[in-house]
Design a protein around this motif. Sequence first.
Motif, PDB file in Angstrom:
ATOM      1  N   VAL A   1      -3.317   7.388   8.216  1.00 19.52           N
ATOM      2  CA  VAL A   1      -3.545   9.128   8.750  1.00 19.52           C
ATOM      3  C   VAL A   1      -3.580   8.614  10.629  1.00 19.52           C
ATOM      4  CG1 VAL A   1      -4.686  11.147   9.600  1.00 19.52           C
ATOM      5  CG2 VAL A   1      -4.858   9.502   7.292  1.00 19.52           C
ATOM      6  N   TYR A   2      -1.873   9.467  11.375  1.00 15.18           N
ATOM      7  CA  TYR A   2      -1.645   8.835  12.360  1.00 15.18           C
ATOM      8  C   TYR A   2      -1.640  10.724  13.233  1.00 15.18           C
ATOM      9  CZ  TYR A   2       3.004  10.348  11.200  1.00 15.18           C
ATOM     10  OH  TYR A   2       3.782  10.866  10.997  1.00 15.18           O
ATOM     11  N   ARG A   3      -2.004  10.883  14.389  1.00 16.17           N
ATOM     12  CA  ARG A   3      -1.659  11.323  15.255  1.00 16.17           C
ATOM     13  C   ARG A   3      -0.826  11.930  16.476  1.00 16.17           C
ATOM     14  NH1 ARG A   3      -6.876  14.957  18.307  1.00 16.17           N
ATOM     15  NH2 ARG A   3      -5.133  15.370  20.141  1.00 16.17           N
ATOM     16  N   ASP A   4       0.036  12.178  16.886  1.00 14.17           N
ATOM     17  CA  ASP A   4       1.106  12.537  17.377  1.00 14.17           C
ATOM     18  C   ASP A   4       1.802  13.148  17.996  1.00 14.17           C
ATOM     19  OD1 ASP A   4       2.614  13.213  15.338  1.00 14.17           O
ATOM     20  OD2 ASP A   4       4.320  11.681  16.078  1.00 14.17           O
ATOM     21  N   SER A   5       0.517  14.715  17.611  1.00 14.47           N
ATOM     22  CA  SER A   5       1.320  16.065  18.776  1.00 14.47           C
ATOM     23  C   SER A   5       1.102  15.685  20.205  1.00 14.47           C
ATOM     24  CB  SER A   5       0.357  17.144  18.411  1.00 14.47           C
ATOM     25  OG  SER A   5      -1.204  17.139  17.964  1.00 14.47           O
ATOM     26  N   TYR A   6       1.903  16.526  20.932  1.00 12.40           N
ATOM     27  CA  TYR A   6       1.991  16.818  22.273  1.00 12.40           C
ATOM     28  C   TYR A   6       1.540  17.541  22.601  1.00 12.40           C
ATOM     29  CZ  TYR A   6       3.319  17.850  26.807  1.00 12.40           C
ATOM     30  OH  TYR A   6       3.276  18.268  28.912  1.00 12.40           O
TER      31      TYR A   6
ATOM     32  N   ALA B   1      -7.287  11.204  17.964  1.00 10.49           N
ATOM     33  CA  ALA B   1      -6.836  11.863  19.432  1.00 10.49           C
ATOM     34  C   ALA B   1      -4.917  11.418  19.032  1.00 10.49           C
ATOM     35  CB  ALA B   1      -7.672  10.669  20.405  1.00 10.49           C
ATOM     36  N   ASP B   2      -4.716  11.710  20.855  1.00  7.85           N
ATOM     37  CA  ASP B   2      -2.972  11.826  20.710  1.00  7.85           C
ATOM     38  C   ASP B   2      -2.876  10.048  20.340  1.00  7.85           C
ATOM     39  OD1 ASP B   2      -0.123  12.882  20.932  1.00  7.85           O
ATOM     40  OD2 ASP B   2      -0.327  12.313  22.723  1.00  7.85           O
ATOM     41  N   ARG B   3      -1.657   9.660  19.899  1.00 12.00           N
ATOM     42  CA  ARG B   3      -1.625   8.384  19.599  1.00 12.00           C
ATOM     43  C   ARG B   3      -2.288   7.915  18.521  1.00 12.00           C
ATOM     44  NH1 ARG B   3       1.418   7.774  25.295  1.00 12.00           N
ATOM     45  NH2 ARG B   3       0.227   9.619  25.961  1.00 12.00           N
ATOM     46  N   VAL B   4      -3.246   7.558  17.552  1.00 11.23           N
ATOM     47  CA  VAL B   4      -3.771   6.698  17.412  1.00 11.23           C
ATOM     48  C   VAL B   4      -3.926   7.136  15.671  1.00 11.23           C
ATOM     49  CG1 VAL B   4      -6.060   7.535  19.143  1.00 11.23           C
ATOM     50  CG2 VAL B   4      -5.841   8.509  17.534  1.00 11.23           C
ATOM     51  N   PHE B   5      -4.447   5.858  14.917  1.00  8.92           N
ATOM     52  CA  PHE B   5      -4.139   6.061  13.131  1.00  8.92           C
ATOM     53  C   PHE B   5      -5.119   5.798  12.929  1.00  8.92           C
ATOM     54  CE2 PHE B   5      -2.181   1.704  14.149  1.00  8.92           C
ATOM     55  CZ  PHE B   5      -2.478   1.177  13.256  1.00  8.92           C
TER      56      PHE B   5
ATOM     57  N   VAL C   1       6.682   5.808  13.234  1.00  9.06           N
ATOM     58  CA  VAL C   1       5.684   6.539  14.210  1.00  9.06           C
ATOM     59  C   VAL C   1       4.689   5.456  14.717  1.00  9.06           C
ATOM     60  CG1 VAL C   1       3.977   7.875  15.204  1.00  9.06           C
ATOM     61  CG2 VAL C   1       5.971   9.429  13.856  1.00  9.06           C
ATOM     62  N   ILE C   2       4.085   4.852  13.946  1.00 12.96           N
ATOM     63  CA  ILE C   2       2.576   3.458  13.566  1.00 12.96           C
ATOM     64  C   ILE C   2       2.769   2.644  14.499  1.00 12.96           C
ATOM     65  CG2 ILE C   2       0.650   2.205  12.572  1.00 12.96           C
ATOM     66  CD1 ILE C   2       1.055   4.828  10.658  1.00 12.96           C
ATOM     67  N   SER C   3       4.290   1.940  14.069  1.00 21.12           N
ATOM     68  CA  SER C   3       5.047   0.833  14.887  1.00 21.12           C
ATOM     69  C   SER C   3       4.771   0.869  16.548  1.00 21.12           C
ATOM     70  CB  SER C   3       5.917   0.498  14.517  1.00 21.12           C
ATOM     71  OG  SER C   3       5.979   0.703  12.691  1.00 21.12           O
ATOM     72  N   LYS C   4       5.799   2.300  17.053  1.00 23.29           N
ATOM     73  CA  LYS C   4       5.272   2.365  18.685  1.00 23.29           C
ATOM     74  C   LYS C   4       4.293   1.526  19.558  1.00 23.29           C
ATOM     75  CE  LYS C   4       7.548   6.703  18.109  1.00 23.29           C
ATOM     76  NZ  LYS C   4       7.340   8.414  19.007  1.00 23.29           N
ATOM     77  N   PRO C   5       4.275   0.986  20.248  1.00 23.53           N
ATOM     78  CA  PRO C   5       3.549   0.149  20.978  1.00 23.53           C
ATOM     79  C   PRO C   5       2.267   0.901  21.287  1.00 23.53           C
ATOM     80  CG  PRO C   5       5.205  -0.233  21.888  1.00 23.53           C
ATOM     81  CD  PRO C   5       5.711   0.760  20.852  1.00 23.53           C
ATOM     82  N   GLU C   6       2.779   1.922  21.673  1.00 23.50           N
ATOM     83  CA  GLU C   6       1.611   2.774  22.691  1.00 23.50           C
ATOM     84  C   GLU C   6       0.675   3.625  21.173  1.00 23.50           C
ATOM     85  OE1 GLU C   6       4.820   5.648  22.289  1.00 23.50           O
ATOM     86  OE2 GLU C   6       4.979   3.292  22.765  1.00 23.50           O
ATOM     87  N   VAL C   7       1.138   3.974  20.185  1.00 26.48           N
ATOM     88  CA  VAL C   7       0.400   3.790  18.679  1.00 26.48           C
ATOM     89  C   VAL C   7      -0.729   2.867  18.631  1.00 26.48           C
ATOM     90  CG1 VAL C   7       0.301   5.290  16.219  1.00 26.48           C
ATOM     91  CG2 VAL C   7       2.233   5.732  18.039  1.00 26.48           C
ATOM     92  N   LYS C   8      -2.142   2.905  18.833  1.00 22.75           N
ATOM     93  CA  LYS C   8      -3.062   1.742  17.955  1.00 22.75           C
ATOM     94  C   LYS C   8      -4.291   2.347  17.448  1.00 22.75           C
ATOM     95  CE  LYS C   8      -1.996  -0.063  22.142  1.00 22.75           C
ATOM     96  NZ  LYS C   8      -1.494  -1.202  22.343  1.00 22.75           N
ATOM     97  N   LEU C   9      -4.573   1.504  16.250  1.00 21.41           N
ATOM     98  CA  LEU C   9      -5.970   1.991  14.997  1.00 21.41           C
ATOM     99  C   LEU C   9      -6.828   2.712  16.360  1.00 21.41           C
ATOM    100  CD1 LEU C   9      -6.558   1.347  12.826  1.00 21.41           C
ATOM    101  CD2 LEU C   9      -7.268  -1.419  12.881  1.00 21.41           C
ATOM    102  N   ALA C  10      -7.487   2.960  15.476  1.00 20.51           N
ATOM    103  CA  ALA C  10      -8.811   3.401  15.646  1.00 20.51           C
ATOM    104  C   ALA C  10      -9.660   3.444  15.073  1.00 20.51           C
ATOM    105  CB  ALA C  10      -8.802   4.874  15.900  1.00 20.51           C
ATOM    106  N   THR C  11     -10.695   2.376  15.870  1.00 20.22           N
ATOM    107  CA  THR C  11     -12.447   2.460  15.118  1.00 20.22           C
ATOM    108  C   THR C  11     -12.815   3.536  14.193  1.00 20.22           C
ATOM    109  OG1 THR C  11     -12.844   1.090  16.842  1.00 20.22           O
ATOM    110  CG2 THR C  11     -14.438   1.738  14.888  1.00 20.22           C
ATOM    111  N   GLN C  12     -13.142   2.821  13.092  1.00 18.75           N
ATOM    112  CA  GLN C  12     -13.113   3.660  12.031  1.00 18.75           C
ATOM    113  C   GLN C  12     -14.575   4.199  11.541  1.00 18.75           C
ATOM    114  OE1 GLN C  12     -12.331   3.271   7.559  1.00 18.75           O
ATOM    115  NE2 GLN C  12     -10.172   2.338   8.446  1.00 18.75           N
ATOM    116  N   GLY C  13     -14.841   5.933  11.103  1.00 23.56           N
ATOM    117  CA  GLY C  13     -16.488   5.434  11.085  1.00 23.56           C
ATOM    118  C   GLY C  13     -16.794   7.014  12.252  1.00 23.56           C
ATOM    119  N   GLN C  14     -16.526   6.882  12.792  1.00 22.47           N
ATOM    120  CA  GLN C  14     -17.496   7.647  13.744  1.00 22.47           C
ATOM    121  C   GLN C  14     -16.953   9.358  14.010  1.00 22.47           C
ATOM    122  OE1 GLN C  14     -17.131   5.336  17.471  1.00 22.47           O
ATOM    123  NE2 GLN C  14     -17.768   3.244  16.849  1.00 22.47           N
ATOM    124  N   CYS C  15     -17.251  10.530  13.743  1.00 17.34           N
ATOM    125  CA  CYS C  15     -17.294  11.569  13.289  1.00 17.34           C
ATOM    126  C   CYS C  15     -17.654  12.476  14.440  1.00 17.34           C
ATOM    127  CB  CYS C  15     -17.106  11.985  12.008  1.00 17.34           C
ATOM    128  SG  CYS C  15     -15.820  11.664  11.049  1.00 17.34           S
TER     129      CYS C  15
END
Length: 159
Positions: A53-58, A78-82, A144-158
Motif C-alpha cells: 500500500v503506497y501513497r504518492d499524491s501531490y 505520508a507522501d512517498r511512503v509505502f 512507483v515504489i522502486s523510486k529512491p525517494e519512496v520509503k518503507l514506513a514503520t507498521q502499526g502506528q495509526c
Amino acid sequence: MYRTPKNVLKMAVACGALLAATGCANVPLAPEESNQKAKTFAAPDEGKSGLFVYRDSYVGKALKKDVYVDGNCIGETADRVFFYTQVEGDKPHKVSTESEFSPNDLLVTMEAGKNYFVRQFIKMGVFVGGAGLEQVTEEEGKRVISKPEVKLATQGQCG
C-alpha cells in the motif's frame, strides 16, 4: 495598506489551504535494509499474498492518513511512503483508509503466491482532504515504489 479583519481572515484561510496542499508530513520509517528488501518484490510466503500500500499524491502532503487491512492498523501514511504486509491468500481482504467523514474501503481478492498493489490518494474535502484507495497493476506499483525517494514506513502506528 490597512486590512480589515475580514480580509485578514481570508488571507489566513488561503495560507492554511496552501500549507495543507504543499507542506510535508513525516511518519516513522523502517530501517534502510528493510526498505531495500521490500523493494525486491519477492514472492510471499507459502499460502500468503503480499500487499503493498503506497501513497504518492501531490495534493495533501501535510496530511497523514491511517490505513487498515481487515480492520487491523497497518500504519499512518505520508507522501512517498509505502507499507508491505502479507495476508492469507486465496480470499478477499478489506483495505481501508480514513477520509473526511467516513472510512473508504476497497475489497481485493488476493491469490496466494502473488503481490498486490494499492495506491492511497488524497482528494479535496470540505474541511480537510479526504483519502481514497485504488488497486493498481503490478507494473505501476513496482514503478512507483522502486523510486529512491519512496520509503518503507514503520507498521502499526495509526493516529
